[in-house]
Design a protein around this motif. Structure first.
Motif, PDB file in Angstrom:
ATOM      1  N   ASN A   1      -2.625   4.833  -2.889  1.00  0.00           N
ATOM      2  CA  ASN A   1      -2.447   4.755  -4.350  1.00  0.00           C
ATOM      3  C   ASN A   1      -1.367   5.700  -4.872  1.00  0.00           C
ATOM      4  O   ASN A   1      -0.590   5.340  -5.759  1.00  0.00           O
ATOM      5  CB  ASN A   1      -3.767   5.075  -5.057  1.00  0.00           C
ATOM      6  CG  ASN A   1      -4.734   3.906  -4.944  1.00  0.00           C
ATOM      7  OD1 ASN A   1      -4.311   2.756  -4.861  1.00  0.00           O
ATOM      8  ND2 ASN A   1      -6.031   4.198  -4.919  1.00  0.00           N
ATOM      9  N   GLU A   2      -1.318   6.931  -4.325  1.00  0.00           N
ATOM     10  CA  GLU A   2      -0.372   7.915  -4.886  1.00  0.00           C
ATOM     11  C   GLU A   2       1.091   7.547  -4.625  1.00  0.00           C
ATOM     12  O   GLU A   2       1.994   8.159  -5.191  1.00  0.00           O
ATOM     13  CB  GLU A   2      -0.674   9.338  -4.397  1.00  0.00           C
ATOM     14  CG  GLU A   2      -0.452   9.579  -2.911  1.00  0.00           C
ATOM     15  CD  GLU A   2      -1.726   9.394  -2.096  1.00  0.00           C
ATOM     16  OE1 GLU A   2      -2.651   8.700  -2.570  1.00  0.00           O
ATOM     17  OE2 GLU A   2      -1.784   9.936  -0.975  1.00  0.00           O
ATOM     18  N   ARG A   3       1.330   6.534  -3.772  1.00  0.00           N
ATOM     19  CA  ARG A   3       2.716   6.115  -3.502  1.00  0.00           C
ATOM     20  C   ARG A   3       3.048   4.780  -4.206  1.00  0.00           C
ATOM     21  O   ARG A   3       4.059   4.179  -3.912  1.00  0.00           O
ATOM     22  CB  ARG A   3       2.934   5.996  -1.999  1.00  0.00           C
ATOM     23  CG  ARG A   3       3.069   7.345  -1.267  1.00  0.00           C
ATOM     24  CD  ARG A   3       4.318   8.075  -1.712  1.00  0.00           C
ATOM     25  NE  ARG A   3       4.676   9.183  -0.855  1.00  0.00           N
ATOM     26  CZ  ARG A   3       5.502   9.088   0.193  1.00  0.00           C
ATOM     27  NH1 ARG A   3       6.012   7.936   0.522  1.00  0.00           N
ATOM     28  NH2 ARG A   3       5.806  10.159   0.901  1.00  0.00           N
ATOM     29  N   ILE A   4       2.169   4.326  -5.105  1.00  0.00           N
ATOM     30  CA  ILE A   4       2.431   3.067  -5.830  1.00  0.00           C
ATOM     31  C   ILE A   4       2.946   3.398  -7.235  1.00  0.00           C
ATOM     32  O   ILE A   4       2.330   4.186  -7.960  1.00  0.00           O
ATOM     33  CB  ILE A   4       1.147   2.217  -5.945  1.00  0.00           C
ATOM     34  CG1 ILE A   4       0.613   1.888  -4.547  1.00  0.00           C
ATOM     35  CG2 ILE A   4       1.414   0.923  -6.722  1.00  0.00           C
ATOM     36  CD1 ILE A   4      -0.751   1.213  -4.545  1.00  0.00           C
ATOM     37  N   PHE A   5       4.074   2.765  -7.620  1.00  0.00           N
ATOM     38  CA  PHE A   5       4.722   3.105  -8.901  1.00  0.00           C
ATOM     39  C   PHE A   5       4.786   1.924  -9.866  1.00  0.00           C
ATOM     40  O   PHE A   5       5.256   2.069 -11.012  1.00  0.00           O
ATOM     41  CB  PHE A   5       6.128   3.649  -8.646  1.00  0.00           C
ATOM     42  CG  PHE A   5       6.181   4.645  -7.520  1.00  0.00           C
ATOM     43  CD1 PHE A   5       5.338   5.763  -7.519  1.00  0.00           C
ATOM     44  CD2 PHE A   5       7.035   4.467  -6.439  1.00  0.00           C
ATOM     45  CE1 PHE A   5       5.365   6.677  -6.467  1.00  0.00           C
ATOM     46  CE2 PHE A   5       7.071   5.376  -5.381  1.00  0.00           C
ATOM     47  CZ  PHE A   5       6.237   6.478  -5.392  1.00  0.00           C
ATOM     48  N   LEU A   6       4.373   0.756  -9.422  1.00  0.00           N
ATOM     49  CA  LEU A   6       4.279  -0.446 -10.278  1.00  0.00           C
ATOM     50  C   LEU A   6       3.363  -1.375  -9.505  1.00  0.00           C
ATOM     51  O   LEU A   6       3.517  -1.537  -8.292  1.00  0.00           O
ATOM     52  CB  LEU A   6       5.651  -1.074 -10.469  1.00  0.00           C
ATOM     53  CG  LEU A   6       5.726  -2.397 -11.247  1.00  0.00           C
ATOM     54  CD1 LEU A   6       6.949  -2.401 -12.160  1.00  0.00           C
ATOM     55  CD2 LEU A   6       5.813  -3.606 -10.330  1.00  0.00           C
TER      56      LEU A   6
END
Ligand SMILES: Cc1cc2nc3c(=O)[nH]c(=O)nc-3n(C[C@H](O)[C@H](O)[C@H](O)COP(=O)(O)OP(=O)(O)OC[C@H]3O[C@@H](n4cnc5c(N)ncnc54)[C@H](O)[C@@H]3O)c2cc1C
Length: 479
Positions: A268-273
């Motif tokens: 999750n922490e590497r998802i930006f959209l």
């Protein structure tokens, strides 16, 4: 901490990349003769950041941490930053005469950063905070990030969900509480084997039904499930022959590859959209906007081509001919026009709501449209000036051979004061840039990189403001 070029190469050695070339897994990409020149070109971007002569053009203060970072890992905070990028691009093109592979990552950072801010404002998500943590890590570790936008796209006439094979655009295949699983493939990935991270973005604007395709994230390039298949370039196997002259540019080069995501986990922490389809158009437009003036690098490579053409003329004994002088003037005019438009869109930049600066979109598209044409004309002029030897001269092995080398030395001499070998080297450099491995970056990348010509024409038509211009004409004509 800024790394040296050597430390950068050592950091690549630690990656566990799954790379294929000529049907075989490449056990150590950093030691492969076809890959080494491209890695050398990226290493220059590290060494120059530590060189007092270039540190002003190559480094900047991070707006996240206040620490000195490589400009390639920066989110633009002012017009000066945008201008500095263009000047850096030209300078690096001059030093390497190839694609040095890092601007796609930088342009992706800038597009994702400013778009994430606007998604957060609408939906209360925390994408920008996540992105800042990722970018802070990249800055601190002085990493290279590949910007991955272009999907393989299958049938260009069909949208992502209507493709026969649903994986032809990168997509989410599973949603978990701790992240997502993705499948798909990005094409033409510049410098992916020389990158520590890959930042993915969708490639076209999307409709609500394309939700699973509206995804942007970053993962390490050696994540489980990633396979990289190295792209062939014209004349690439010359690098395996051990000849310095025949490759034209023996130190530097670029590379592109397919990157395949086969059930890759993204935390999750590497998802930006993630599914906010209405923001995909903004993200794509901002990436393309930033990336189009990055082609100022081609004016740096163009400087090398002009220099090579001028030397070829000298070595051939025609430097004073008026048509040769005129052709060099024309090449310079075309080259400086590319540079001018890259500078212009940067000087006309403005802040986005996130505070990050964006170039002027109309001028950026004009810049890239110039780039899709002018290097081709410059190649034509360089080939005209060089003469046929650039494609017919014998190999370096023949030149060094006892049996026939003396014939080459004698008969391929141009003006008497210039060694035959110098003439041969310049011919090969022109061949490299116009037809060889260098032409991938100088010609076809100029055509398609950052979008094919029609993509810019669509933007120019949208931003040209013809109604306003008609009003001006009416006023003058008193209509
Ligand atoms: C050397 C090189 C380096 C690159 N580096 C990167 C990189 O690092 N990262 C990255 O993400 N991308 C990269 N690209 C990809 C680049 O952005 C694409 O090549 C470009 O967007 C065109 O896509 P395509 O190659 O699939 O060509 P196509 O999309 O197949 O285009 C071919 C032609 O078809 C036309 N066309 C396509 N679709 C339509 C349609 N629906 N309707 C009408 N006409 C259409 C186009 O205008 C063009 O004339 C690179 C490309 C090159 C050549």
């Amino acid at each position: 901490m800024l790394k040296t070029g050597k430390e950068y190469i050592e950091s690549l050695r630690k990656l566990n990349l799954n790379v294929y070339l000529f049907g075989e897994k490449v056990e150590s990409p950093v030691d492969h003769p076809i890959i080494i020149p491209s890695m050398n070109a990226v290493a220059v971007t590290y060494d120059l950041a530590l060189d007092p002569l270039y540190e002003d053009l190559m480094t900047v203060k991070s707006h996240l941490t206040g620490k000195k970072i490589n400009l390639f890992n920066h989110v633009f905070q002012s017009k000066d930053d945008l201008v500095k990028k263009v000047k850096r691009q030209r300078m690096l093109g001059q030093k390497t005469a190839c694609c040095f592979q890092r601007c796609v990552g930088q342009d992706s950072f800038n597009a994702v950063y400013s778009t994430a801010y606007e998604i957060d404002k609408k939906y209360g998500t925390d994408y920008q905070e996540r992105f800042n943590r990722f970018l802070g890590y990249v800055q601190e570790e002085d990493l290279v990030t590949d910007g991955a936008m272009t999907d393989v796209k299958g049938d260009r006439g069909l949208s992502p969900i209507n493709q026969v094979d649903p994986d032809l655009y990168l997509r989410v295949v599973e949603r978990r509480t701790d992240g997502i699983i993705v499948n798909g493939c990005k094409a033409h990935q510049t410098g992916i084997v020389n990158s520590h991270e890959v930042l993915c973005m969708p490639t076209i604007a999307m409709k609500p039904e394309d939700k699973d395709y509206a995804i942007s994230f970053a993962v390490p390039t050696d994540s489980p499930g990633i396979t990289i298949i190295y792209g062939r370039q014209s004349c690439d196997t010359r690098k395996l022959e051990g000849s310095e002259i025949d490759v034209g540019n023996s130190q530097f080069g670029g590379h592109e590859a397919l990157i395949i995501f086969d059930h890759v986990f993204v935390p999750n922490e590497r998802i930006f959209l993630n599914g906010e389809t209405e923001f995909v158009g903004m993200l794509v437009e901002r990436f393309a906007g930033h990336h189009r003036p990055s082609y100022a690098c081609k004016s740096g490579v163009g400087d090398v081509l002009i220099g090579a053409a001028a030397l070829a003329a000298e070595y051939n004994g025609v430097a004073n001919a008026s048509h040769i002088k005129d052709k060099l003037i024309e090449m310079t005019h075309l080259n400086e026009t590319i540079y001018s438009s890259a500078l212009a869109c940067s000087y006309e930049g403005a802040p986005t709501p996130s505070g990050a600066y964006l170039i002027d979109l109309l001028l950026a598209n004009v810049c890239k449209q110039n780039v899709t044409r002018f290097p081709y004309e410059m190649c034509r002029l360089a080939e005209d000036i060089a003469g046929g030897l650039m494609v017919t001269q014998p190999s370096e092995k023949d030149f060094r051979s006892e049996a026939v080398g003396h014939y080459i030395e004698k008969y391929l001499k141009g003006v008497n004061s210039v060694p035959t070998e110098h003439r041969m080297r310049i011919m090969r450099l022109i061949e490299n840039l116009t037809l060889g491995t260098g032409a991938v970056g100088y010609r076809t990348e100029s055509m398609h990189g950052a979008g094919s010509p029609q993509a810019q024409r669509i933007m120019i038509s949208r931003l040209g403001n013809f109604e306003h211009k008609k009003e001006m004409a009416k006023k003058i004509a008193r209509i």
